[in-house]
Every structure is written in structure tokens, then in C-alpha cells.
Write an enzyme that holds these catalytic residues in place. Structure first.
Site, mmCIF file in Angstrom:
data_model
loop_
_atom_site.group_PDB
_atom_site.id
_atom_site.type_symbol
_atom_site.label_atom_id
_atom_site.label_comp_id
_atom_site.label_asym_id
_atom_site.label_seq_id
_atom_site.Cartn_x
_atom_site.Cartn_y
_atom_site.Cartn_z
ATOM 1 N N PHE A 144 -8.535 1.609 10.642
ATOM 2 C CA PHE A 144 -7.971 0.827 11.537
ATOM 3 C C PHE A 144 -7.928 -0.822 11.520
ATOM 4 C CE2 PHE A 144 -11.781 0.340 14.006
ATOM 5 C CZ PHE A 144 -11.814 -0.812 14.063
ATOM 6 N N LYS A 168 -2.176 8.207 4.656
ATOM 7 C CA LYS A 168 -2.329 8.513 6.209
ATOM 8 C C LYS A 168 -3.176 7.248 6.860
ATOM 9 C CE LYS A 168 -5.379 10.056 8.710
ATOM 10 N NZ LYS A 168 -5.113 9.214 9.855
ATOM 11 N N GLU A 171 -4.930 6.818 13.180
ATOM 12 C CA GLU A 171 -4.032 7.014 14.203
ATOM 13 C C GLU A 171 -4.290 5.969 15.356
ATOM 14 O OE1 GLU A 171 -6.735 8.489 13.136
ATOM 15 O OE2 GLU A 171 -8.034 9.113 14.678
ATOM 16 N N SER A 221 -15.463 4.983 8.021
ATOM 17 C CA SER A 221 -17.069 4.725 8.381
ATOM 18 C C SER A 221 -17.655 5.938 7.418
ATOM 19 C CB SER A 221 -17.107 5.329 9.703
ATOM 20 O OG SER A 221 -16.602 6.486 9.919
ATOM 21 N N CYS A 276 -15.654 -4.711 6.943
ATOM 22 C CA CYS A 276 -16.660 -4.073 6.489
ATOM 23 C C CYS A 276 -17.587 -4.925 5.847
ATOM 24 C CB CYS A 276 -16.220 -2.993 5.454
ATOM 25 S SG CYS A 276 -15.203 -3.710 4.366
ATOM 26 N N GLU A 370 -24.496 0.105 11.772
ATOM 27 C CA GLU A 370 -23.378 -0.741 11.720
ATOM 28 C C GLU A 370 -22.872 -0.707 13.368
ATOM 29 O OE1 GLU A 370 -19.765 1.018 9.869
ATOM 30 O OE2 GLU A 370 -19.210 -0.985 9.309
HETATM 31 P P1 NAD Z 1 -13.049 6.090 10.791
HETATM 32 O O1 NAD Z 1 -14.053 6.844 9.852
HETATM 33 O O2 NAD Z 1 -13.261 6.619 12.204
HETATM 34 O O3 NAD Z 1 -11.527 6.671 10.397
HETATM 35 C C1 NAD Z 1 -11.052 6.451 8.933
HETATM 36 C C2 NAD Z 1 -9.967 7.369 8.650
HETATM 37 O O4 NAD Z 1 -10.612 8.620 8.874
HETATM 38 C C3 NAD Z 1 -8.746 7.356 9.641
HETATM 39 O O5 NAD Z 1 -7.705 7.519 8.933
HETATM 40 C C4 NAD Z 1 -9.117 8.587 10.615
HETATM 41 O O6 NAD Z 1 -8.061 9.145 11.077
HETATM 42 C C5 NAD Z 1 -9.707 9.205 9.733
HETATM 43 N N1 NAD Z 1 -10.756 10.495 10.356
HETATM 44 C C6 NAD Z 1 -11.450 10.126 11.437
HETATM 45 N N2 NAD Z 1 -12.286 11.021 11.941
HETATM 46 C C7 NAD Z 1 -12.237 11.887 10.843
HETATM 47 C C8 NAD Z 1 -12.767 13.290 10.551
HETATM 48 N N3 NAD Z 1 -13.535 14.093 11.526
HETATM 49 N N4 NAD Z 1 -12.317 14.219 9.668
HETATM 50 C C9 NAD Z 1 -11.606 13.656 8.704
HETATM 51 N N5 NAD Z 1 -10.746 12.363 8.977
HETATM 52 C C10 NAD Z 1 -11.189 11.644 9.858
HETATM 53 O O7 NAD Z 1 -13.020 4.471 10.454
HETATM 54 P P2 NAD Z 1 -12.209 3.486 11.328
HETATM 55 O O8 NAD Z 1 -13.114 3.528 12.716
HETATM 56 O O9 NAD Z 1 -10.996 3.570 11.374
HETATM 57 O O10 NAD Z 1 -12.657 2.136 10.675
HETATM 58 C C11 NAD Z 1 -14.086 1.357 10.762
HETATM 59 C C12 NAD Z 1 -14.846 1.901 9.609
HETATM 60 O O11 NAD Z 1 -14.212 1.620 8.593
HETATM 61 C C13 NAD Z 1 -16.267 1.042 9.742
HETATM 62 O O12 NAD Z 1 -17.349 1.904 9.427
HETATM 63 C C14 NAD Z 1 -15.817 0.038 8.365
HETATM 64 O O13 NAD Z 1 -17.192 -0.295 8.022
HETATM 65 C C15 NAD Z 1 -15.310 1.110 7.531
HETATM 66 N N6 NAD Z 1 -14.478 0.279 6.667
HETATM 67 C C16 NAD Z 1 -15.125 0.153 5.303
HETATM 68 C C17 NAD Z 1 -14.368 -0.559 4.314
HETATM 69 C C18 NAD Z 1 -15.066 -0.584 2.864
HETATM 70 O O14 NAD Z 1 -14.504 -1.281 2.077
HETATM 71 N N7 NAD Z 1 -16.210 -0.308 2.803
HETATM 72 C C19 NAD Z 1 -13.370 -1.330 4.614
HETATM 73 C C20 NAD Z 1 -12.809 -1.210 5.584
HETATM 74 C C21 NAD Z 1 -13.255 -0.433 6.772
#
Ligand code: NAD
Length: 479
Positions: A144, A168, A171, A221, A276, A370
């Protein structure tokens, strides 16, 4: 009236996803969840279109991205507004995302200048050459926090290199992707090459399992990155999965007070700490009390609702505030408290102000996990080696910065910290194009980086051709 529901958990999604504006908690839109039947139809469409796209030259394909770059510029204001309304960022942060998206487009435009096949006469009359060929259909799953920039890490390169892409988005922020797709079409991208699919966990699992998808990039994450990486690679797909972070800043006593404080205050609070690359833990080496004091002064000037936006959801706000409360209970000293700030016109919004905690111990939760909010946890260390040891005990390894005026000490730290991206006197050391982006350890699973030259390897396959023309068979065409 703010509505009750906030972030819809991915496995609780029905047929519609409600989109909220984190700045006031109100519903601004809804998008339909992509059904398995729709996904299959899209895959069929993309298979046909991709095979036609793949035979175009790279030079032809990148023309779309020259157009897209200019469309991003001419539609910057509208894009920034969509980003801010679904993510809660400030207007300046929304515009910064658009600028970064333009830079990523420019890199894709330069691919014909970067990619050169290798050719060598390996024995008399026998030539070997390589060429980079598209993978086919690929998928990108994004978080997000950067609804435009993170998709743009993958899309221009993957598409310019001849693939079709299923994007994708999170959401929680599904709207920017839809507008981006329409701009891609306006730029000349054939329909069916970029498919936007909406949903949560179930859809991600389908993309990981789908036999016609060859490669998958994931950003999110660490917990989910690991799940996705395991699932995609166990299905024999190429996968890069970027995870979470706990970025450390090591501050030495000779650091420039003004530069260091300004950088750290901005790095911990920018995008409401939901980067991140956000500065999250600071290790103060020796006596740097004057700098700590100045950081607090700088952070106090950052007003929620003006210089700092909202966090993504009511759950995120509650989680961040819980981390602060727990840290104080565990003995951390609260120098600046951002819990429940007063925000002009921010009624119903999910705001947390800049928060600074001092004398945090490395064994505390706030030092290890985090937080993903505008919170700086300051730990104390008597020397540089111990500061490096504190940082390297983290499971993550995204980014790190050292603040000092001594080049030798800067190199000493930069050489020893176990992270993929290091800054010297820079709070948010994001490498600019064409340098690639990617962390180490549990901040990234997979071998390539997600942007830059490294991504060329990820989005293509290498073909090796050996050619021999037999001179004795030659005919004299001139007779
Ligand atoms: P998230 O892991 O909750 O969601 C990321 C994606 O995974 C979304 O599209 C979501 O729909 C999907 N998802 C969620 N739960 C899932 C599951 N159980 N199985 C399969 N797919 C699933 O992350 P977020 O809250 O949207 O974003 C924040 C996180 O992203 C933080 O931890 C941040 O550090 C990380 N991030 C990392 C970088 C990087 O370059 N390393 C860059 C941006 C964000």
C-alpha cells in the site's frame, strides 16, 4: 461520518473492496474483486497479445515509455491526488512518487542503450551469441505504501522487455493502478499486456500457482514475502520478494548537528514513517546528546496533517501507538509523543505524529520489529563496533546510514553493516536510477534486485545461439 470498517483483511474480502481515505476515514470508492473466471479470461487474452508484443524489437517497445513518461508529467496533479486520497500522503509526497515514476520510465527508455548481445567467434567460422528473450506472462504484487512507485519498479522494465504483466495492487490502495493502466493504454501499450487484478490472499495464491505465469515480483512485509517466495518458487517460478525493514542510523560524535538532525527527522517521519527505507532505529555512539536534542526540535516542527500525512488505517494507527506505549512501559524515555495528535480538519483520520524514544535497549520489541510509523527508537552505544553489532543483530537488511564528517569512519561502518543499501550523511539512501534497489537478509528473497540493470536478468531469459556457415557449401551467385 467516519465509517466503522477500515482495512479489509485479505482473506475476508467479498466481491467488493471498499477504499477509504486515511485522512478522514471515509469510503471513497470500491473496486470489484477479480474472480477466478475473470483471471482465466485475462490470461488467455494476454497469452495472445504477449506473443505479438515479444516479436517487436526492444526499440519499438520502449516508444510506449517515452509517451508514458510525458503522460505522467502532464497528469501529475491528478495522479498525486489519487495517491493521496487512497494512501493518506501529503501532496508533496504524492508528487514525489510521480517524479520517481517518471525516472523509472526513463530507465526503461534507455534499455536499448544498455542491452547489448555478446558475440564472439569461438573457433574459425563458428560464432556464439546471446540474446535476452521475454519470459512471457509475469505478475507483480505490491504493497500500500507507494501505490505508484512500487508498481513502476517492475512494470516499465518487464513490459519493455517483452512480457505481459498482471499487477495486483494492495487491496488498501487499488485505485492508482487503474489510472496507471489507462495512461499506459493512452501511451500506446496494446490492451491485454497490462492486466490489473484486484483482491487479497486468495488471488495472490492463484498467481503463485498459475502455470502460465513464469515470474513474479512481490513487495510487502517479510512474513508475506517469505510465504509468496516459497509458494512461487515451489511452483518453479522465478521470484523476487522484497520484505520489511528495520533501518538503522549510526550517529558518530563528529556528525554535523544541523545536517544530521534535519535528515533524521525527515527520514523517520516522511510518508508517516511508512517507507521501507524509513529511519527507524538510531544508534548514538558516545555523547551525541546535542544531536538528539536537535532531532527532537526538528521533529516537533513537523505538523500532522500538514508536513506528515495519515497512516493507512485505524489498525495501523493502533499498532504504532501500541509499540510506543509498550516501549515506555519497558523503560524507554519518551522525548516526543506523537500519539493521538490534534489535526486541523483531520477528524476521523488515522494520524500519528513524530515520536522520539531515547534509551531504548536492543532487546526491546521496538528495537527489533518493524513499526512502520513515524517513530524513532534511539539506542546508546559506547563505540562504533558495538553500534555495528547492534545493527547487524537485526534479521532485516534493507538500508542503513552513518552520520559523520570522517570519511574513514564512514567507510568503516559502510563496509561492515549487513544491508543492501547504505547512506553516508543521508537519511533515506534510495539509489537513483540506473542503480538498482534491493536489500539483504530478510528484506529480500531472491537473487536479482528489482530495478536497474539487475532487473533485466530477472525479466528475461538468456538464449545462447551458436552459428556455423560452411564455406565449402558456398555457391558462386555471380556466375
Ligand atoms: P503486506 O505484506 O501486508 O501486503 C503486500 C501484498 O501482499 C498486498 O498486495 C497484499 O494484498 C498481499 N497479501 C497480504 N496478505 C497476504 C497473504 N497472507 N498471502 C498472500 N498475499 C498477501 O504489506 P503492506 O502492509 O501492504 O506494505 C507494508 C510492508 O511492505 C512493510 O513491511 C514494508 O517494509 C514493506 N515494503 C518493502 C519494500 C522493500 O523495498 N523492501 C518496499 C515497500 C514496502
Amino acid at each position: 461520518m467516519p465509517i466503522e470498517t477500515t482495512h479489509t483483511s485479505p482473506n475476508e474480502l467479498g466481491h467488493q473492496i471498499d477504499v477509504l481515505d486515511p485522512r478522514n476515514g471515509r469510503k471513497i470508492s470500491e473496486v470489484p474483486v477479480t474472480s477466478p473466471e475473470q483471471l482465466n479470461l485475462m490470461l488467455d487474452q494476454s497469452t495472445v497479445v504477449q506473443s505479438e508484443w515479444a516479436v517487436r524489437t526492444l526499440k519499438e517497445r520502449v516508444q510506449v515509455f517515452f509517451q508514458l513518461r510525458n503522460l505522467l508529467a502532464s497528469n501529475a496533479e491528478e495522479l498525486a491526488q489519487i495517491i493521496c486520497s487512497e494512501n493518506g500522503k501529503t501532496h508533496g509526497e504524492g508528487m514525489a512518487e510521480v517524479n520517481k515514476a517518471m525516472e523509472l520510465c526513463e530507465f526503461a527508455c534507455s534499455l536499448p542503450q544498455i542491452i547489448h548481445d555478446e558475440v564472439q567467434e569461438v573457433s574459425r567460422g563458428v560464432e556464439c551469441r546471446t540474446s535476452r528473450q521475454p519470459r512471457g506472462i509475469v505478475a507483480c504484487i505490491t504493497p500500500f505504501n507507494f501505490p505508484l512507485m512500487v508498481p513502476m519498479w517492475s512494470l516499465p522494465n518487464a513490459l519493455a522487455l517483452g512480457n505481459a504483466v498482471f499487477l495486483k495492487p494492495s487491496e488498501q490502495t487499488p485505485l492508482t493502478a487503474v489510472r496507471l493502466q489507462s495512461l499506459m493504454h493512452e501511451a500506446g501499450l496494446p490492451r491485454g499486456l497490462l492486466q490489473i487484478v484486484q483482491g487479497g490472499k486468495d488471488l495472490v495464491e492463484k498467481l503463485c500457482d498459475c502455470p502460465s505465469i513464469d515470474a513474479l515480483s512481490f513487495v510487502g512485509s517479510t512474513k508475506i514475502a517469505a510465504l509468496v517466495y516459497r509458494r512461487a518458487t515451489s511452483n518453479l517460478k522465478n521470484c523476487i520478494a522484497l520484505g520489511g525493514a528495520k533501518n538503522h542510523l549510526i550517529v558518530l560524535p563528529d556528525a554535523d548537528e544541523e545536517v544530521t538532525a534535519a535528515n533524521i527527522a525527515a527520514a523517520m517521519s516522511g510518508c508517516a514513517g511508512q517507507r521501507c527505507m524509513a529511519a527507524s532505529a538510531m544508534v548514538a555512539v558516545g555523547n551525541v546528546d546535542h544531536i538528539v536534542h536537535k532531532i527532537v526540535q526538528e521533529a516537533e516542527k513537523i505538523t500532522p496533517g500538514a508536513e506528515i500525512g495519515a497512516v493507512i488505517s485505524a489498525e495501523a494507527k493502533a499498532r504504532i501507538e501500541r509499540y510506543i506505549t509498550d516501549a515506555v512501559r519497558s523503560g524507554a524515555q519518551l522525548l516526543l509523543d506523537g500519539r493521538n495528535p490534534e489535526v486541523a480538519n483531520g477528524e476521523g483520520g488515522f494520524y500519528v505524529g513524530p515520536t522520539v524514544l531515547d534509551h531504548v535497549r536492543p532487546d526491546m520489541k521496538i528495537a527489533q520489529e518493524e513499526v512502520f510509523g513515524p517513530v524513532l527508537a534511539i539506542m546508546r552505544s559506547p563505540d562504533v563496533d558495538q553500534a555495528i553489532a547492534i545493527e547487524n543483530a537485526s534479521n532485516y537488511g534493507n538500508a542503513s546510514s552513518v552520520f559523520t564528517q570522517n570519511g574513514a569512519w564512514a567507510n568503516y561502518v559502510a563496509d561492515r553493516v549487513s544491508v543492501g543499501m547504505v547512506g553516508v550523511n543521508i537519511g533515506v539512501p534510495v539509489p537513483r536510477e540506473p542503480f538498482s534497489f534491493g536489500g539483504w537478509n530478510e528484506s529480500k528473497f531472491g537473487t536479482c534486485d528489482i530495478t536497474g540493470k539487475s532487473s533485466i536478468h530477472f525479466w528475461t531469459r538468456l538464449k545462447k545461439r551458436t552459428t556455423k556457415w560452411n564455406a565449402s557449401d558456398w555457391q558462386d551467385w555471380t556466375s
